[in-house]
Design a protein around this motif. Sequence first.
Motif, PDB file in Angstrom:
ATOM      1  N   GLY A 159     -14.813  32.248 -22.858  1.00  0.00           N
ATOM      2  CA  GLY A 159     -15.942  32.866 -23.514  1.00  0.00           C
ATOM      3  C   GLY A 159     -16.262  34.182 -22.832  1.00  0.00           C
ATOM      4  O   GLY A 159     -15.839  34.446 -21.711  1.00  0.00           O
ATOM      5  N   VAL A 160     -17.011  35.043 -23.515  1.00  0.00           N
ATOM      6  CA  VAL A 160     -17.358  36.346 -22.938  1.00  0.00           C
ATOM      7  C   VAL A 160     -18.468  36.150 -21.904  1.00  0.00           C
ATOM      8  O   VAL A 160     -19.440  35.442 -22.145  1.00  0.00           O
ATOM      9  CB  VAL A 160     -17.796  37.336 -24.027  1.00  0.00           C
ATOM     10  N   ARG A 161     -18.307  36.831 -20.762  1.00  0.00           N
ATOM     11  CA  ARG A 161     -19.221  36.687 -19.636  1.00  0.00           C
ATOM     12  C   ARG A 161     -19.850  38.045 -19.327  1.00  0.00           C
ATOM     13  O   ARG A 161     -19.175  39.072 -19.345  1.00  0.00           O
ATOM     14  CB  ARG A 161     -18.427  36.159 -18.436  1.00  0.00           C
ATOM     15  N   LEU A 162     -21.157  38.047 -19.005  1.00  0.00           N
ATOM     16  CA  LEU A 162     -21.892  39.274 -18.705  1.00  0.00           C
ATOM     17  C   LEU A 162     -22.436  39.217 -17.284  1.00  0.00           C
ATOM     18  O   LEU A 162     -23.000  38.196 -16.860  1.00  0.00           O
ATOM     19  CB  LEU A 162     -23.030  39.461 -19.708  1.00  0.00           C
ATOM     20  N   VAL A 191     -22.934  35.348 -16.778  1.00  0.00           N
ATOM     21  CA  VAL A 191     -23.633  34.533 -17.770  1.00  0.00           C
ATOM     22  C   VAL A 191     -22.805  34.532 -19.047  1.00  0.00           C
ATOM     23  O   VAL A 191     -22.445  35.595 -19.561  1.00  0.00           O
ATOM     24  CB  VAL A 191     -25.038  35.096 -18.062  1.00  0.00           C
ATOM     25  N   ARG A 192     -22.496  33.368 -19.555  1.00  0.00           N
ATOM     26  CA  ARG A 192     -21.692  33.269 -20.780  1.00  0.00           C
ATOM     27  C   ARG A 192     -22.537  33.637 -21.989  1.00  0.00           C
ATOM     28  O   ARG A 192     -23.606  33.069 -22.201  1.00  0.00           O
ATOM     29  CB  ARG A 192     -21.134  31.858 -20.948  1.00  0.00           C
ATOM     30  N   ILE A 193     -22.044  34.615 -22.779  1.00  0.00           N
ATOM     31  CA  ILE A 193     -22.825  35.061 -23.941  1.00  0.00           C
ATOM     32  C   ILE A 193     -22.142  34.721 -25.263  1.00  0.00           C
ATOM     33  O   ILE A 193     -22.751  34.897 -26.321  1.00  0.00           O
ATOM     34  CB  ILE A 193     -23.112  36.573 -23.865  1.00  0.00           C
ATOM     35  N   THR A 194     -20.891  34.264 -25.236  1.00  0.00           N
ATOM     36  CA  THR A 194     -20.250  33.701 -26.434  1.00  0.00           C
ATOM     37  C   THR A 194     -19.486  32.454 -26.006  1.00  0.00           C
ATOM     38  O   THR A 194     -18.998  32.378 -24.877  1.00  0.00           O
ATOM     39  CB  THR A 194     -19.279  34.680 -27.125  1.00  0.00           C
ATOM     40  N   PRO A 195     -19.350  31.474 -26.886  1.00  0.00           N
ATOM     41  CA  PRO A 195     -18.712  30.214 -26.506  1.00  0.00           C
ATOM     42  C   PRO A 195     -17.185  30.321 -26.517  1.00  0.00           C
ATOM     43  O   PRO A 195     -16.607  31.165 -27.209  1.00  0.00           O
ATOM     44  CB  PRO A 195     -19.195  29.252 -27.590  1.00  0.00           C
TER      45      PRO A 195
END
Length: 407
Positions: free
Chosen positions: A342-345, A359-363
């Motif tokens: 998943g995409v992480r910020l 912080v994961r912002i997409t699964p």
Amino acid sequence: MSEHDTRPQPPTEDPPMRRPSRLLSAIGVGAAVAASLLVIGPPPVADASGACSNSGTGVRLPFATGSLGLPRGGSAQGPQKPLPAFDNGRSRTVSWVTGPLSRNRTFTNFGISGTDVGVAWDNGRGQTLLAFGDTFGNCLHQGLGWRNNTLLRSTDRNLADGLTLQRTGYAGPMFGALGFSGVEKTKIPTAGVSIGGRQYVNFMSVRAWGPPSVWYTNYSATAVSSDNGRSWTTPQSTVRPNLPWNPIDSVFQQSAYVKGAGADAGWVYQFGTPNGRFGNGYVARFRPSDVTNLGRYQYWTGSRWGGPGSRPAPVVRGHVTELSVQWSPVLRKYVMLDSPNGVRLRTAPHPEGPWSAGVRITPPSLELYAPMMLPSSPALRGTGPQLYFNASRWDDYNVALIETRIR
């Protein structure tokens, strides 16, 4: 990148990724790069037939071919399906950017049925340039209409309903590669920046694809364009050979650029990782006039900025994947995206950190990789919380626009 990774993955959270490979460009890169082939040797290649062969099942299968080497059955326009709908109140899928099902109809307008990466940067005049990786055209033609990379453009600043590309006809390659696996299969853009009216794209020369989420580079380098991306040259002074005894160049095989803001103004920062998706993240800085002079770069050593002989220290540890880094006036912090599981910020007050936990912002279920922020996002212009980024979707081998709201 093309689809030479197969599931299951190695022991990491990374979602699979696509890409083919190539080396020593049409311009020579010197004996140091040639030496890397002799020292490292050609690796085993995990080879499939590219994005056109994606079965849509999560496993890449070899093409069944006829007597002329053309695929049996399938679609000329590749495997793209409707973009999965997702909205969790913070992040949402907006629309396809590329592919025959996108609003841009890239198969008809640009000869693109499948592509990935979508590195985005402002050209200095308000136009967004987008550099893509391995690109496929007509999947029923011999050669599949494959290009090592392509460049598209956009002046769209209202991204809430999608990203509109400017129509300029067939999208040819930015720069070529030799095309031989184990020597040089492809060249993939990983970062872009505009300095003094010129465009700079850092790319990796991929020697071959290995196991899932692993690939082997010959070198990275920076291509320069003085005509808004219509033609490119690569100064040999920018080449970073991927040699095992080189602790600096080997960890800058993939990159992200960001211009410093606030106390960091006057510098351009280059983030780097080793080839593949299993290395730490590092950072260098340089004055804008020194972009092609590696001898003037400085590296964060963990406590200070050191010269070209300094050993860089990680600023982000772990399995760092393809990176995008930008300054957000809304947060007054730097924002970093990558995509393991998943995409992480992450955020940080300075490019050298300290960087927050991701912080994961997409699964993971969206199967997104290579998140690349768009400079026209309100969060990057200081006009709102919306941050837009390109992200490639494995199953469709195309680029989608994703929105998240930063806090």
